[in-house]
Each structure stands twice: as structure tokens, then as C-alpha cells.
Design an enzyme around this catalytic site. Structure first.
Site, PDB file in Angstrom:
ATOM      1  N   SER A 156     126.776 -22.336   2.991  1.00 15.63           N
ATOM      2  CA  SER A 156     126.842 -23.249   1.854  1.00 15.63           C
ATOM      3  C   SER A 156     125.444 -23.485   1.321  1.00 15.63           C
ATOM      4  O   SER A 156     124.449 -23.242   2.022  1.00 15.63           O
ATOM      5  CB  SER A 156     127.450 -24.582   2.307  1.00 15.63           C
ATOM      6  OG  SER A 156     127.361 -25.567   1.311  1.00 15.63           O
ATOM      7  N   TYR A 168     127.991 -32.339   8.157  1.00 17.33           N
ATOM      8  CA  TYR A 168     128.493 -31.072   7.614  1.00 17.33           C
ATOM      9  C   TYR A 168     127.336 -30.142   7.262  1.00 17.33           C
ATOM     10  O   TYR A 168     127.370 -28.949   7.561  1.00 17.33           O
ATOM     11  CB  TYR A 168     129.344 -31.346   6.371  1.00 17.33           C
ATOM     12  CG  TYR A 168     129.690 -30.104   5.580  1.00 17.33           C
ATOM     13  CD1 TYR A 168     130.694 -29.239   6.007  1.00 17.33           C
ATOM     14  CD2 TYR A 168     129.009 -29.790   4.405  1.00 17.33           C
ATOM     15  CE1 TYR A 168     131.010 -28.099   5.285  1.00 17.33           C
ATOM     16  CE2 TYR A 168     129.318 -28.655   3.674  1.00 17.33           C
ATOM     17  CZ  TYR A 168     130.316 -27.808   4.118  1.00 17.33           C
ATOM     18  OH  TYR A 168     130.620 -26.674   3.402  1.00 17.33           O
TER      19      TYR A 168
END
Length: 247
Positions: A156, A168
């Protein structure tokens, strides 16, 4: 560490085989979002796909859409290594080979170190980090035996830029590190490693639909672009953001 190079016969197989007709891709996290979009794009390009996720009913629906001769549904919780081994075994039994793995399964958490339960954190870390490592471990012996293969890992933008209060983000930094560690380990083989690093994507990942985001199909095109590179090209990172995303 050095690995055995592919034999001349396997190199010949790579040369004479159709570039798409018989190739096989495993996709984890395939029941929706990026995984499902990638499965559709891959089948449209001539690949056969093994679809893995915990929600078997959604996988079976996708198989009906794609055709059972081109797609296989396997219920798989990526946090259980034995289930990943079974995924590989069933893929080989159905299709006879594995050419690429898209380790895409993962989910997020609200930002803030007081915002989620410890149980949610544990599940996220196990899925996003250990699940990717288990996927690699399950498929790598087959790639080494064949002398080639392609790992694609969903990281990501959050795996490049730390986000405030985001565990995350830490899991995606871990995926980025795993990808580079794997690339170095197999650098003396014809095995490829690609990190797919999207910005905000309009998927079920978010509780509220984002107003400006990539579509899952945008990410799927990048996956297929990496898979379609010639054998001499190892495309290691693809970072993509929706237009005007600042971070």
C-alpha cells in the site's frame, strides 16, 4: 543462498508455450474488491485462476461467472498454513501448474491506538503479515522446482508513508519488507517479485465509500501489466494513487 536453476527442458517449455493460454494464477482475498477484479481481468487475458478466500459462497458465485473450466474456488484462511498448502495442492490437481501468486488477502483497522480491540489487531496482523509469508512459503517450493514463477504482494501507499495512529500502516511496511527480502532470496533464479502499492481504492475495505478513489479494476490492470512483462523484466514495485491524493 543459491537455488537450482531451471533445466533446459523447462526453458524450452516457457519458449514454446502460448504466453497466456495455460498460465495459472492463485489469488488470495479473491471474494471481492481487488482480488475479484484481478481474477476477472486474468481470465479475460487467458489465464486460469484459483480463487481463495474465507467466504466460499462468494468465490463460487465468481466461478459461475468466469466458468469452471477457467476458475477454481478454494475456501482458505490465509492465517492457517495447512489451508494454504491445501490451496496449492488443489490448484496443482486442477490445473497442473502454478505460474503466479497474488497474495492479496488483508484488511484494515481504524486509526488510533485506542480505537480497535486487541483481538481485531491480532487478526489484522496475522492476516496482513503472517498470511503473506505463509502464501510465499506454500508456493515457493513449486516455483523453485519449475525454476520460475511470479509473486505479487499487495502492500500500500501506507507501506511507504507512516500514517498517524495506524497499525495497518505497520503491517503494510512489513509486506514491503517481505517483498524485498523475498526478491533478494530468489535473485539468482528466474522467480519474479512485484509489490502492488495502491492508494485509496473503492472496495469493501472501507466502512464508508470514499469520494475519490481508484477502482479495483485500476489495480487489476497493474497486476496484469506486471504479469505481462517479458521474462527478462522483474518489475519490483508499482505505486499508484487516485489523482489528487496528497499522501
Amino acid at each position: 543462498m543459491r537455488h537450482v536453476q531451471s533445466s533446459s527442458s523447462s526453458r524450452q517449455e516457457q519458449t514454446v508455450a502460448s504466453p497466456h493460454e495455460s498460465r495459472v494464477l492463485i489469488v488470495t482475498g479473491a471474494s471481492s474488491g481487488i482480488g475479484a477484479a484481478t481474477a476477472r481481468a486474468a481470465v479475460a487475458a487467458g489465464w486460469r485462476v484459483a480463487l481463495a478466500a474465507r467466504r466460499l459462497a462468494l468465490l463460487e458465485e465468481l466461478v459461475r461467472e468466469l466458468g469452471s473450466e477457467r476458475a477454481l474456488a478454494v475456501r482458505c484462511d490465509v492465517t492457517h498454513f495447512e489451508e494454504q498448502q491445501e490451496l496449492v495442492e488443489r490448484t496443482l490437481a486442477a490445473f497442473g501448474r502454478i505460474d503466479a501468486l497474488f497474495a492479496n488477502a488483508g484488511f484494515g483497522a481504524k486509526r488510533g491506538f485506542l480505537a480497535e480491540t486487541p483481538e481485531h489487531w491480532r487478526a489484522m496482523v496475522e492476516t496482513n503479515v503472517l498470511g503473506v509469508a505463509f502464501s510465499i512459503r506454500a508456493v515457493l517450493p513449486h516455483f523453485l522446482e519449475r525454476g520460475r514463477g511470479h509473486f505479487l504482494l499487495t502492500s500500500s501507499v501506507a507501506g511507504r508513508r507512516v500514517l498517524p495512529g495506524s497499525l495497518y500502516s505497520a503491517t503494510k511496511f512489513a509486506v514491503t519488507a517481505i517483498g524485498e527480502a523475498l526478491r533478494q532470496e530468489v535473485a539468482d533464479t528466474d522467480i519474479k517479485v512485484t509489490l502492488i502499492e495502491p492508494g485509496m481504492v473503492d472496495t469493501p475495505f472501507f466502512d464508508e465509500r470514499p469520494t475519490a478513489a481508484l477502482a479495483p479494476e485500476d489495480v487489476a490492470r497493474c497486476v496484469l501489466f506486471a504479469l505481462d512483462q517479458p521474462p527478462r523484466v522483474d518489475l519490483n514495485e508499482i505505486l499508484l494513487r487516485p489523482i489528487r491524493q496528497q499522501l
